[in-house]
Design a protein around this motif. Structure first.
Motif, mmCIF file in Angstrom:
data_model
loop_
_atom_site.group_PDB
_atom_site.id
_atom_site.type_symbol
_atom_site.label_atom_id
_atom_site.label_comp_id
_atom_site.label_asym_id
_atom_site.label_seq_id
_atom_site.Cartn_x
_atom_site.Cartn_y
_atom_site.Cartn_z
ATOM 1 N N ASN A 122 0.796 -1.132 -0.105
ATOM 2 C CA ASN A 122 -0.043 -0.090 -0.074
ATOM 3 C C ASN A 122 1.059 1.226 0.040
ATOM 4 O OD1 ASN A 122 -2.533 1.112 0.133
ATOM 5 N ND2 ASN A 122 -2.144 1.779 2.203
ATOM 6 N N ARG A 123 2.079 1.221 0.690
ATOM 7 C CA ARG A 123 2.935 2.251 0.577
ATOM 8 C C ARG A 123 3.645 2.430 -0.848
ATOM 9 N NH1 ARG A 123 4.469 0.260 5.543
ATOM 10 N NH2 ARG A 123 6.345 -0.657 4.457
ATOM 11 N N GLY A 124 3.617 1.552 -1.702
ATOM 12 C CA GLY A 124 4.266 1.362 -2.950
ATOM 13 C C GLY A 124 5.869 1.320 -2.710
ATOM 14 N N GLU A 180 -4.187 0.750 -4.765
ATOM 15 C CA GLU A 180 -3.977 1.689 -5.732
ATOM 16 C C GLU A 180 -2.551 1.396 -6.088
ATOM 17 O OE1 GLU A 180 -5.691 3.508 -7.883
ATOM 18 O OE2 GLU A 180 -7.359 2.453 -7.084
ATOM 19 N N THR A 181 -1.805 1.449 -4.969
ATOM 20 C CA THR A 181 -0.329 1.703 -5.255
ATOM 21 C C THR A 181 0.575 0.544 -5.960
ATOM 22 O OG1 THR A 181 -0.630 1.403 -2.964
ATOM 23 C CG2 THR A 181 0.133 3.291 -3.713
ATOM 24 N N THR A 183 2.610 -1.711 -8.018
ATOM 25 C CA THR A 183 3.160 -1.372 -9.790
ATOM 26 C C THR A 183 2.797 -2.921 -10.525
ATOM 27 O OG1 THR A 183 4.691 0.173 -9.221
ATOM 28 C CG2 THR A 183 4.760 -0.978 -11.108
ATOM 29 N N GLY A 215 8.350 1.043 -8.244
ATOM 30 C CA GLY A 215 7.567 0.936 -7.259
ATOM 31 C C GLY A 215 7.420 -0.794 -6.778
ATOM 32 N N PRO A 258 1.805 3.550 -10.639
ATOM 33 C CA PRO A 258 0.496 4.114 -10.037
ATOM 34 C C PRO A 258 0.538 5.631 -10.238
ATOM 35 C CG PRO A 258 2.238 3.579 -8.379
ATOM 36 C CD PRO A 258 2.873 3.048 -9.683
ATOM 37 N N LEU A 260 0.057 8.904 -8.609
ATOM 38 C CA LEU A 260 -0.182 9.344 -7.302
ATOM 39 C C LEU A 260 -0.673 10.585 -7.011
ATOM 40 C CD1 LEU A 260 3.568 7.992 -5.925
ATOM 41 C CD2 LEU A 260 1.409 7.194 -5.751
ATOM 42 N N ALA A 264 1.895 13.360 -3.024
ATOM 43 C CA ALA A 264 2.947 12.793 -3.243
ATOM 44 C C ALA A 264 3.908 13.508 -3.741
ATOM 45 C CB ALA A 264 2.670 11.730 -4.268
#
Ligand SMILES: Cc1ncc(C[n+]2csc(CCOP(=O)(O)OP(=O)(O)O)c2C)c(N)n1
Ligand code: SF4
Length: 484
Positions: A122-124, A180-181, A183, A215, A258, A260, A264
């Motif tokens: 989640n933090r990518g 979402e994050t 890759t 990512g 992603p 961002l 970000a």
């Protein structure tokens, strides 16, 4: 080789010799037909092809792949169960140029480490996670994993997994694709050569992503575990293709960088800049005793002889003398054979690893430890052996051996328990690594009982005295002092 064409060879990303058990240095510890060996090979080949071996750090998990560090000739960190993505995050953030791999099994990643993997994804984080899903806990003998199939028997679901009781299998790629994050998320299988070739591409792609700063990438491998599934290797591989693959469809679940949100793009500031204070830490002048000396020591004996405590005392002394120190106790198989040991490093420089393969000094509190560890002592090193003489026929060609009957001396002082402190005194006197006063000050602050403290002080003195008066000069060359 004349008449032969080399098609497969060992990747240079593996060590030439695996420094495991003496008889196993040419092979891994994996069972025949295990998927871990295949995944190792794919990773090693990709590291070589991408030219990143020298800047790669592999985080190995708890599980059958716990010993990956014996095989990969890269930076290696072995972490607690499930914590690989958290440790990988720290490694990558501390050294963004490195290529960081978290290698995990399904028990490790999808059971005890569920939180870590979700948050890292989640933090990518710009890391690669290689996730070996063999549908079971291999190392511990076959308990149910979150990926165990419905109806599949395990030691903790002997009736077969039931969805109403144990829930349905967790599909990690699909779960992470809800975020979402990430890759790149792909599931591959080690069921046949065609799929293994696809797996190879996936590994390379994940590593390339990291190289490009793209990512978070995760590749899930459906993998055979013939031993726990009680199948022969060929059948286990077929089972992956025929059964596991049906429950875990292969495919790419995410492949895009992603987008961002605006936040970000907030420029990065150091803590100092954000708080308006200086980032530079004032230099603290080192407070070092003129006699401190770098040293690596292994202390070994039976559980109960205080070998771990002796190491702690030594490390604490070094700390108080402003040295860099490490103390690494040994747990695990060694405990079962009744012995315990620890490694202590005293250093003026930062310590790379607390593990000592070739100690300068071995303190062997019993015969077993002497035989076990003497061969690894650094050439020109020193062995302090708890006895009046070496065992009949024992030879330690590369090291000097000094016999200090620490247990006998401790008995005479009134307590066999202080044999370790007698040996500490002998070690300090012989090596002059630290001033003996420093041992007294450490004992004063750690031993509450005044009688015991007095005994410990006597034990330190007796150990020093033995070296000075009883050990023949010549056999025992004394260092002539160290000045810094
Ligand atoms: C904190 C903690 N809990 C439990 C264990 C016991 N344990 C060791 S390995 C393992 C499961 C490993 O299974 P998996 O991640 O699927 O890897 P595999 O052995 O199949 O490769 C467990 C539960 C442990 N070592 N530490
Ligand atoms: S028990 Fe299974 S996962 Fe572990 S080494 Fe053997 S085959 Fe591999």
């Amino acid at each position: 080789m004349e008449g032969y064409q080399v098609i497969h060879e060992k990747s240079p990303a593996f060590y030439d010799k695996y420094e495991r058990k003496a008889e196993l240095q040419h092979q891994t510890h994996y069972c025949p037909g295990c998927g871990h060996g295949v995944v190792h090979k794919l990773i090693a080949d990709a590291l070589t092809e991408l030219g990143v071996q020298d800047r790669t750090v592999l985080v190995s998990p708890v599980g059958c792949s716990v010993f990956a560090y014996y095989y990969f000739d890269v930076g290696n960190v072995q972490v607690a169960h499930g914590r690989a993505p958290a440790a990988a995050t720290a490694l990558k953030r501390a050294n963004p140029e490195s290529i960081v791999i978290a290698y995990q099994g399904d028990g490790d990643l999808a059971a005890i480490g569920t939180a870590e993997i979700i948050h890292a994804a989640n933090r990518g984080e710009n890391i690669c996670v290689f996730f070996v899903n063999n549908s079971i806990y291999g190392m511990t003998g076959g308990q149910m994993a979150p990926t165990t199939l419905v109806g599949q028997k395990s030691t903790t679901s002997p009736w077969g997994r039931r969805s109403h009781n144990e829930g349905l299998p967790i599909h990690v790629c699909e779960l992470l694709a809800g975020l979402e994050t990430p890759t790149y998320l792909e599931r591959v299988a080690l069921s046949d050569m065609k799929n293994i070739m696809k797996a190879k591409k996936a590994v390379k792609k994940a590593l390339q992503n990291q190289k490009d700063g793209a990512g978070f990438s995760l590749v899930e491998f459906l993998s055979p575990c013939p031993t726990i599934l009680k199948m022969d290797p060929v059948v286990a591989r077929q089972w992956v293709g025929d059964t596991l693959l049906k429950a875990f469809p292969l495919g790419v679940f995410r492949d895009r960088k992603p987008e961002l949100p605006v936040d970000a793009k907030i420029p990065h500031q150091t803590v100092g800049e954000a708080l308006g204070v200086s980032d530079t830490v004032a230099e603290i002048p080192p407070r070092r005793h003129h006699r401190t000396r770098d040293l690596t020591v292994k202390i070994a004996g039976f559980g109960g002889q205080g070998v771990l405590l002796m190491g702690q005392l030594l490390a604490e002394m070094g700390l108080r003398e402003s040295l860099e120190v490490s103390w690494l106790p040994s747990y695990g198989p060694e405990m079962r054979s009744g012995s315990a040991h620890c490694h202590v490093t005293l250093s003026h420089d930062r310590i790379g690893t607390p593990l000592i393969s070739h100690p300068e000094v071995l303190v062997a509190m019993n015969e077993l430890s002497l035989y076990k560890f003497a061969p690894s002592v650094d050439s020109g090193g020193l062995i302090l052996y708890n006895s009046t003489k070496p065992p009949e026929g024992f030879a330690a060609p590369q090291a000097r051996i000094i016999c200090v009957p620490a247990s006998d001396i401790a008995d005479k002082l009134g307590s066999a328990k202080v044999a370790n402190v007698v040996m500490l005194g002998a070690l300090l006197e012989e090596t002059e690594c630290l001033p003996a006063e420093s041992a007294i000050s450490v004992l004063q602050s750690t031993v509450g009982n005044p009688k015991l403290l007095e005994l410990d002080k006597q034990a330190i003195a007796a150990g020093r005295d033995y070296i000075d008066t009883q050990v023949e000069v010549g056999a025992v060359s004394q260092p002539d002092g160290y000045s810094y």
